[in-house]
Design a protein around this motif. Structure first.
Motif, PDB file in Angstrom:
ATOM      1  N   PRO A  83      53.531  -0.840 -58.508  1.00 27.36           N
ATOM      2  CA  PRO A  83      53.047  -0.689 -59.883  1.00 27.36           C
ATOM      3  C   PRO A  83      52.914  -2.046 -60.571  1.00 27.36           C
ATOM      4  O   PRO A  83      53.720  -2.951 -60.332  1.00 27.36           O
ATOM      5  CB  PRO A  83      54.128   0.163 -60.552  1.00 27.36           C
ATOM      6  N   GLY A  84      51.892  -2.166 -61.407  1.00 25.40           N
ATOM      7  CA  GLY A  84      51.670  -3.419 -62.132  1.00 25.40           C
ATOM      8  C   GLY A  84      50.616  -4.279 -61.463  1.00 25.40           C
ATOM      9  O   GLY A  84      50.049  -5.159 -62.100  1.00 25.40           O
ATOM     10  N   LEU A  85      50.366  -4.033 -60.174  1.00 20.32           N
ATOM     11  CA  LEU A  85      49.370  -4.863 -59.487  1.00 20.32           C
ATOM     12  C   LEU A  85      47.978  -4.257 -59.627  1.00 20.32           C
ATOM     13  O   LEU A  85      47.807  -3.069 -59.858  1.00 20.32           O
ATOM     14  CB  LEU A  85      49.738  -5.028 -58.014  1.00 20.32           C
ATOM     15  N   THR A  86      47.010  -5.168 -59.444  1.00 23.14           N
ATOM     16  CA  THR A  86      45.608  -4.783 -59.631  1.00 23.14           C
ATOM     17  C   THR A  86      44.891  -4.772 -58.284  1.00 23.14           C
ATOM     18  O   THR A  86      45.226  -5.552 -57.395  1.00 23.14           O
ATOM     19  CB  THR A  86      44.937  -5.808 -60.575  1.00 23.14           C
ATOM     20  N   GLY A  87      43.918  -3.915 -58.140  1.00 16.72           N
ATOM     21  CA  GLY A  87      43.107  -3.900 -56.926  1.00 16.72           C
ATOM     22  C   GLY A  87      41.788  -3.200 -57.196  1.00 16.72           C
ATOM     23  O   GLY A  87      41.539  -2.704 -58.300  1.00 16.72           O
ATOM     24  N   GLU A  88      40.954  -3.196 -56.163  1.00 18.74           N
ATOM     25  CA  GLU A  88      39.663  -2.517 -56.299  1.00 18.74           C
ATOM     26  C   GLU A  88      39.842  -1.038 -55.968  1.00 18.74           C
ATOM     27  O   GLU A  88      40.571  -0.676 -55.031  1.00 18.74           O
ATOM     28  CB  GLU A  88      38.644  -3.147 -55.344  1.00 18.74           C
ATOM     29  N   ILE A  89      39.157  -0.189 -56.727  1.00 23.97           N
ATOM     30  CA  ILE A  89      39.285   1.260 -56.513  1.00 23.97           C
ATOM     31  C   ILE A  89      38.411   1.687 -55.338  1.00 23.97           C
ATOM     32  O   ILE A  89      37.210   1.414 -55.312  1.00 23.97           O
ATOM     33  CB  ILE A  89      38.849   2.046 -57.770  1.00 23.97           C
ATOM     34  N   TYR A  90      39.027   2.359 -54.378  1.00 26.19           N
ATOM     35  CA  TYR A  90      38.300   3.015 -53.294  1.00 26.19           C
ATOM     36  C   TYR A  90      38.488   4.515 -53.518  1.00 26.19           C
ATOM     37  O   TYR A  90      39.595   4.959 -53.791  1.00 26.19           O
ATOM     38  CB  TYR A  90      38.870   2.629 -51.918  1.00 26.19           C
ATOM     39  N   LEU A  91      37.396   5.255 -53.399  1.00 26.21           N
ATOM     40  CA  LEU A  91      37.471   6.700 -53.655  1.00 26.21           C
ATOM     41  C   LEU A  91      37.288   7.476 -52.352  1.00 26.21           C
ATOM     42  O   LEU A  91      36.318   7.277 -51.624  1.00 26.21           O
ATOM     43  CB  LEU A  91      36.388   7.109 -54.662  1.00 26.21           C
ATOM     44  N   ARG A  92      38.239   8.358 -52.126  1.00 27.08           N
ATOM     45  CA  ARG A  92      38.201   9.247 -50.959  1.00 27.08           C
ATOM     46  C   ARG A  92      37.863  10.623 -51.520  1.00 27.08           C
ATOM     47  O   ARG A  92      38.583  11.122 -52.393  1.00 27.08           O
ATOM     48  CB  ARG A  92      39.601   9.246 -50.343  1.00 27.08           C
ATOM     49  N   SER A  93      36.756  11.200 -51.094  1.00 23.91           N
ATOM     50  CA  SER A  93      36.332  12.462 -51.712  1.00 23.91           C
ATOM     51  C   SER A  93      35.315  13.188 -50.841  1.00 23.91           C
ATOM     52  O   SER A  93      34.476  12.547 -50.205  1.00 23.91           O
ATOM     53  CB  SER A  93      35.688  12.154 -53.077  1.00 23.91           C
ATOM     54  N   PRO A  94      35.388  14.524 -50.827  1.00 27.00           N
ATOM     55  CA  PRO A  94      34.337  15.274 -50.123  1.00 27.00           C
ATOM     56  C   PRO A  94      33.042  15.340 -50.926  1.00 27.00           C
ATOM     57  O   PRO A  94      32.075  15.928 -50.472  1.00 27.00           O
ATOM     58  CB  PRO A  94      34.963  16.665 -49.951  1.00 27.00           C
ATOM     59  N   ALA A  95      33.030  14.726 -52.123  1.00 29.17           N
ATOM     60  CA  ALA A  95      31.841  14.786 -52.974  1.00 29.17           C
ATOM     61  C   ALA A  95      31.095  13.448 -53.013  1.00 29.17           C
ATOM     62  O   ALA A  95      30.358  13.170 -53.964  1.00 29.17           O
ATOM     63  CB  ALA A  95      32.241  15.223 -54.388  1.00 29.17           C
ATOM     64  N   LEU A  96      31.276  12.629 -51.973  1.00 28.03           N
ATOM     65  CA  LEU A  96      30.580  11.334 -51.972  1.00 28.03           C
ATOM     66  C   LEU A  96      29.096  11.512 -51.673  1.00 28.03           C
ATOM     67  O   LEU A  96      28.692  12.458 -51.001  1.00 28.03           O
ATOM     68  CB  LEU A  96      31.172  10.405 -50.921  1.00 28.03           C
ATOM     69  N   VAL A 105      42.875  -1.406 -53.472  1.00 27.04           N
ATOM     70  CA  VAL A 105      42.889  -2.321 -52.335  1.00 27.04           C
ATOM     71  C   VAL A 105      42.855  -3.754 -52.870  1.00 27.04           C
ATOM     72  O   VAL A 105      42.044  -4.069 -53.750  1.00 27.04           O
ATOM     73  CB  VAL A 105      41.665  -2.044 -51.424  1.00 27.04           C
ATOM     74  N   ASP A 106      43.741  -4.597 -52.349  1.00 23.71           N
ATOM     75  CA  ASP A 106      43.779  -5.973 -52.846  1.00 23.71           C
ATOM     76  C   ASP A 106      42.743  -6.846 -52.129  1.00 23.71           C
ATOM     77  O   ASP A 106      42.028  -6.377 -51.252  1.00 23.71           O
ATOM     78  CB  ASP A 106      45.207  -6.548 -52.759  1.00 23.71           C
ATOM     79  N   GLU A 107      42.738  -8.137 -52.507  1.00 24.64           N
ATOM     80  CA  GLU A 107      41.681  -9.008 -51.983  1.00 24.64           C
ATOM     81  C   GLU A 107      41.752  -9.206 -50.481  1.00 24.64           C
ATOM     82  O   GLU A 107      40.754  -9.522 -49.847  1.00 24.64           O
ATOM     83  CB  GLU A 107      41.751 -10.370 -52.672  1.00 24.64           C
ATOM     84  N   ARG A 108      42.937  -9.011 -49.923  1.00 24.80           N
ATOM     85  CA  ARG A 108      43.061  -9.199 -48.473  1.00 24.80           C
ATOM     86  C   ARG A 108      42.834  -7.896 -47.707  1.00 24.80           C
ATOM     87  O   ARG A 108      43.021  -7.832 -46.508  1.00 24.80           O
ATOM     88  CB  ARG A 108      44.434  -9.782 -48.135  1.00 24.80           C
ATOM     89  N   GLY A 109      42.462  -6.844 -48.433  1.00 20.95           N
ATOM     90  CA  GLY A 109      42.168  -5.577 -47.760  1.00 20.95           C
ATOM     91  C   GLY A 109      43.380  -4.664 -47.639  1.00 20.95           C
ATOM     92  O   GLY A 109      43.296  -3.601 -47.042  1.00 20.95           O
ATOM     93  N   GLY A 110      44.514  -5.098 -48.204  1.00 23.82           N
ATOM     94  CA  GLY A 110      45.731  -4.286 -48.132  1.00 23.82           C
ATOM     95  C   GLY A 110      45.775  -3.250 -49.254  1.00 23.82           C
ATOM     96  O   GLY A 110      45.215  -3.465 -50.336  1.00 23.82           O
ATOM     97  N   VAL A 111      46.450  -2.143 -48.990  1.00 25.59           N
ATOM     98  CA  VAL A 111      46.571  -1.096 -50.002  1.00 25.59           C
ATOM     99  C   VAL A 111      47.640  -1.498 -51.019  1.00 25.59           C
ATOM    100  O   VAL A 111      48.746  -1.909 -50.648  1.00 25.59           O
ATOM    101  CB  VAL A 111      46.928   0.243 -49.323  1.00 25.59           C
ATOM    102  N   VAL A 112      47.299  -1.421 -52.301  1.00 26.62           N
ATOM    103  CA  VAL A 112      48.243  -1.785 -53.366  1.00 26.62           C
ATOM    104  C   VAL A 112      49.200  -0.615 -53.589  1.00 26.62           C
ATOM    105  O   VAL A 112      48.767   0.504 -53.854  1.00 26.62           O
ATOM    106  CB  VAL A 112      47.476  -2.094 -54.682  1.00 26.62           C
ATOM    107  N   THR A 113      50.489  -0.890 -53.470  1.00 24.91           N
ATOM    108  CA  THR A 113      51.463   0.193 -53.658  1.00 24.91           C
ATOM    109  C   THR A 113      52.445  -0.125 -54.778  1.00 24.91           C
ATOM    110  O   THR A 113      53.204   0.740 -55.198  1.00 24.91           O
ATOM    111  CB  THR A 113      52.276   0.427 -52.355  1.00 24.91           C
TER     112      THR A 113
END
Ligand code: 8PZ
Length: 534
Positions: free
Chosen positions: A357-370, A347-355
């Motif tokens: 390649p080559g760009l950087t964003g914060e990792i959000y994890l989607r998981s049933p093991a949270l 996810v980028d700084e504006r809250g958009g999903v990074v799609t």
């Protein structure tokens, strides 16, 4: 036992599965005080867990009552956490090295019904848990029973808490990460699906029991029907002892933070050749400096090296084989794709999903093991369990990790650094990891750490490097000149020092707070050469 079996997913059930199939197989191989190795079969481990559970059950504890386990990893400690799991008593692991003040703050926070310490550990007079007990291979002895309570619960459910791990407090205040049985069992089933370990493995666990990397070792080894090999702290005290122990115990898989390998690589790398049975090394917790990783690969030609990435809030997110050979010029390690059943999104700084390649964003994890949340801290929980950035309307929560990664062409991620290792220098955003990566490209430098250090009302960048041998020398002027060629001027450290070792936290990660302090004081490190980039 009178109590009903736990319904649904339960850590006890998953880890004691092999006890029915291969009861005589060693579940744990450990050294006694004299260093002599002993095996405990799955059958005996289950028996010990049942004995402990009978004693705990007799105390009349309710589902959800906490038990602090103070111990190093051992067969007995594993039996106790199994007993707690069976009864729905969340366990809180702390290592014997934990200072009184920290244990006290954990105890005040979780108000445990019982503080159980491994046999041989001194009593902690200042720690006021309700009840106290000691445990060992001979049994669980209650010294002071907790007050009787009214049992409000009967069944242990998959949503009940399995354990609470307090995250290391080198920055900020420690938070208690609450993990449910469902979360940890789901996670470990994903490890089985990805075949991280097999029943033939002997899995060495080297982290202190309060770090979930140790719980990971226990979980992966036992759920796979493999053998857990706890490595005592004293066996990590020198490269020769460590390698001798791993060799004699016939270890096939080692779990440890990158700094586990630093002393042996620096002083006695040839010893690694003795580990003929070693098939895999799983590291986690922080980035493995690339020069050290190359060297480890070279010295362990028959072993896979696996980069385990993730946070206690979901135990871990991904396991990625380090390519062999590591391509020349590679600075950033791949953390690949999430484990089976989970997904990472940038996810980028504006809250958009990074799609792209080559760009950087914060990792959000989607998981049933949270994780369920932080113990008694709804605000901190809400800050990291957030709406799904892809479509928040589902009301489903994902984990905001605070880690940055770059998207690769196949959707795989490369670890870039923590959001909080991103510092501002006179308005410029600087990634400390980038400076560190540059320094480790210098010949002779095997690891590096950079910090923003307060200096005369301002802040300056400073760096420490570890050299490839005890007698190696740093040409600090040349190092800074190299940085000046490779990096924008505002990213060039003011000074770089050679240090014998980087300071470590109790979990074995680089202690950045302490490093910053040491770099701030002119003679704070035992180092020799010190150059200035005026
Ligand atoms: C990393 C990495 C990495 C963590 N590269 N930065 C346990 C068992 C197996 C694998 C992983 C675990 C983790 N729970 C270990 C851990 O360090 N957990 S933590 O909560 O104490 O810290 C998490 C943070 O450490 C992450 O958010 C990253 O910043 C960092 N980290 N693994 C680079 N392989």
């Amino acid at each position: 036992m009178e109590r009903p079996d736990p319904s649904g997913d339960n850590l006890y059930r998953l880890l004691m599965g092999p006890a029915a199939v291969t009861p005589d197989k060693p579940a744990v191989v450990e050294a006694d005080a004299d260093g002599v190795l002993h095996e405990m079969s799955y059958r005996r481990l289950e028996g010990l867990a049942q004995e402990y559970a009978a004693v705990l059950d007799g105390l009349g504890l309710d589902v959800g009552d906490r038990v602090v386990i103070e111990a190093d990893t051992s067969a007995a400690a594993v039996a106790l956490l199994l007993a707690c799991s069976l009864l729905g008593l969340p366990f809180v692991t702390v290592s014997p090295q934990t200072p009184d003040t920290r244990l006290l703050s954990i105890v005040r926070s979780v108000e445990p019904a019982l503080h159980a310490r491994a046999e041989g550990l001194a009593r902690r007079e200042r720690v006021e848990a309700q009840g106290s007990a000691r445990f060992g291979p001979g049994g669980l002895v209650v010294e002071r029973p907790p007050a009787r309570r009214v049992r409000r619960r009967r069944s242990v459910l998959a949503t009940d808490t399995a354990y609470i791990v307090f995250t290391s407090g080198s920055t900020g205040r420690p938070k208690g990460v609450v993990m449910s049985h469902r979360a940890i069992v789901t996670f470990l089933r994903a490890m089985l699906q990805d075949a991280l370990a097999g029943s033939g493995d002997r899995v060495a666990s080297t982290s202190p029991l309060q770090f979930d990397f140790a719980l990971f070792g226990i979980g992966v080894a036992l759920s796979s029907g493999a053998t857990l090999v706890p490595v005592r702290r004293e066996d990590l005290s020198s490269p020769r002892r460590m390698i001798g122990f791993l060799r004699d115990a016939g270890v096939t898989q080692v779990h440890g933070v990158p700094s586990l390998w630093r002393p042996v690589l620096r002083h006695d790398a040839d010893l690694l050749k003795e580990l003929e049975r070693l098939r895999s090394v799983v590291f986690a917790g922080e980035e493995f400096p690339v020069p050290e990783l190359r060297r480890l690969q070279e010295m362990l030609p028959g072993a896979r090296i696996v980069n385990g990435y993730g946070a206690t809030e979901s135990m871990a997110a991904s396991f990625t084989d380090v390519p062999r050979p590591l391509p020349a010029g590679q600075e950033r390690l791949s953390i690949g794709h999430a484990h089976a059943g989970a997904e990472m999104t940038l996810v980028d700084e504006r809250g958009g999903v990074v799609t792209r390649p080559g760009l950087t964003g914060e990792i959000y994890l989607r998981s049933p093991a949270l994780f369920t949340g932080y113990w008694n801290d709804p605000e901190a929980t809400a800050a990291v369990l957030v709406d799904d950035p892809v479509d928040p309307r589902h009301g489903h929560k994902v984990l905001r990790t605070g880690d940055l990664a770059r998207l690769g062409p196949e959707g795989e991620l490369s670890f870039v650094g923590r959001c909080d290792f991103q510092v501002q220098i006179h308005g410029n955003r600087v990634e400390l990891g980038e400076i560190e990566g540059t320094l480790t490209r210098l010949p002779g430098v095997t690891a590096a750490a950079a910090a923003l250090v307060p200096r005369a009302g301002d802040h300056v960048l400073m760096a420490a490097v570890v050299l490839d041998g005890p007698t190696a020398e740093l040409d600090a002027g040349a190092a800074l000149a190299f940085c000046a060629r490779e990096l924008p001027a505002y990213m060039v450290p003011r000074s770089v020092r050679a240090v014998a070792e980087l300071p470590l936290t109790e979990n074995g990660k680089v202690d950045r707070a302490l490093l910053t302090q040491k770099l701030a004081s002119p003679r704070g490190t035992s180092d020799v050469r010190h150059a200035t980039n005026a």
